[in-house]
Design an enzyme around this catalytic site. Structure first.
Site, short mmCIF file in Angstrom:
data_model
loop_
_atom_site.label_atom_id
_atom_site.label_comp_id
_atom_site.label_asym_id
_atom_site.label_seq_id
_atom_site.Cartn_x
_atom_site.Cartn_y
_atom_site.Cartn_z
N PRO A 1 42.47 36.10 40.25
CA PRO A 1 42.62 35.36 38.75
C PRO A 1 40.68 34.83 38.63
CG PRO A 1 44.39 35.26 39.36
CD PRO A 1 43.79 35.53 40.70
N GLU A 2 40.12 35.34 37.69
CA GLU A 2 38.92 34.05 37.85
C GLU A 2 38.96 33.99 36.43
OE1 GLU A 2 35.08 36.06 39.57
OE2 GLU A 2 36.33 36.70 41.27
#
Length: 271
Positions: free
Chosen positions: A2-3
DNA sequence: AAATCTCCCTGTAGGC
DNA sequence: TGCCTACAGGGAGATT
């Protein structure tokens, strides 16, 4: 992993089930995450109305009238919405259960994520207070990067991954944005002209926006709020492609480790 | 003050 | 087949 795009996708997916809703209770099955889930948090959240759900950097912000909650997905976290409580499986560490009975379920095999709370203004929370600018706003421009880089002597890739400078640019998108901007990841951040920083700003914004449009990048764990993967992985031009030909010039994509993170680049296209 | 190092955790892949 | 090791990485906190 997750960015920013993955967190944005998650926030948009769970917003309809949280915003304006009342939290009945939070059930924590595993409290030992990046930081322990405080017992105070569980009592604090019960009965609160969610005024707004938003993203700040890579944090999911759940705002109450006073204070709120912060969720971080770490590197293997994901959140799903279930229509009603069903038994949890391994790695599904906590549920936010609304008064309507909907279940916002957090899963994080590597436990690098967290669930935090604050009874006071949420943007003053220590985790948010020191964050840099949002990359998809006008405050993120060439002047901001040039000024921030002036007193620094680190590789440009580490510079743009510094959350005190700009939030949300993680390891994958940093390599991708530098390739698109034609900038070598090991270039000293203080030696980059304002014109080239302008190209980098554009590249970061484009790669993040494209990734959001594709529902994020799924390499291993990431799924959105209805359990689907993101499709940006097929648009990656350098990340994970060491030894393969550059899609632009054909020379071999290289890999180097910067700040303990794998970094991919084309030695001919990026200077 | 800035840069560098260490650590948290577990699934997966590769080697033998 | 099964065991072992290396690796993946966000980011805080300690150390240089």
């Amino acid at each position: 992993m997750p960015e920013l795009p993955e967190v944005e996708t998650t926030v948009n997916g769970i917003r309809p089930f949280l915003e304006g809703e009342v939290i009945d209770r939070i059930v924590a099955r595993e409290t030992q995450l990046r930081w322990p889930i405080s017992p105070d948090l569980l009592t604090f959240a019960a009965g609160q109305t969610v005024r707004a759900l938003r993203r700040r950097g890579k944090y999911i912000v759940i705002e109450f009238a006073h204070g709120g909650l912060l969720i971080h997905l770490g590197m293997s976290g994901s959140v799903r919405v279930l229509p009603h409580p069903i038994s949890a499986i391994r790695h599904e560490h906590f549920d936010i259960i609304t008064a309507r009975g909907r279940v916002i379920r957090y899963r994080d095999p590597r436990k690098f994520g967290c669930l935090l709370h604050t009874p006071t203004a949420i943007d003053d929370h220590p985790r948010l207070r020191t964050l840099g600018v949002e990359p998809l706003t006008a405050a993120f421009d060439a002047a901001w990067l040039s000024r921030g880089a002036r007193a620094r002597r680190i590789a440009v890739k580490m510079f743009i991954m510094d959350a005190k400078v700009v939030v949300g640019v993680g390891n994958i998108y940093a390599s991708e944005a530098l390739f698109r901007a034609g900038i070598h990841p090991q270039c000293n951040c203080a030696n980059i002209t304002s014109v080239r920083y302008g190209r980098l700003v554009t590249a970061i914004q484009q790669v993040l926006q494209q990734a959001i449009a594709e529902g994020g990048t799924t390499l291993q764990d990431f799924v959105n709020s209805v359990g689907e993967p993101g499709y940006f992985a097929r648009a990656l031009k350098v990340y994970g492609r060491a030894g393969e030909p550059c899609l632009h010039c054909g020379s071999v994509i290289k890999k180097v480790v910067l700040g303990q993170r794998s970094t991919f680049y084309c030695g001919r296209c990026q200077r």
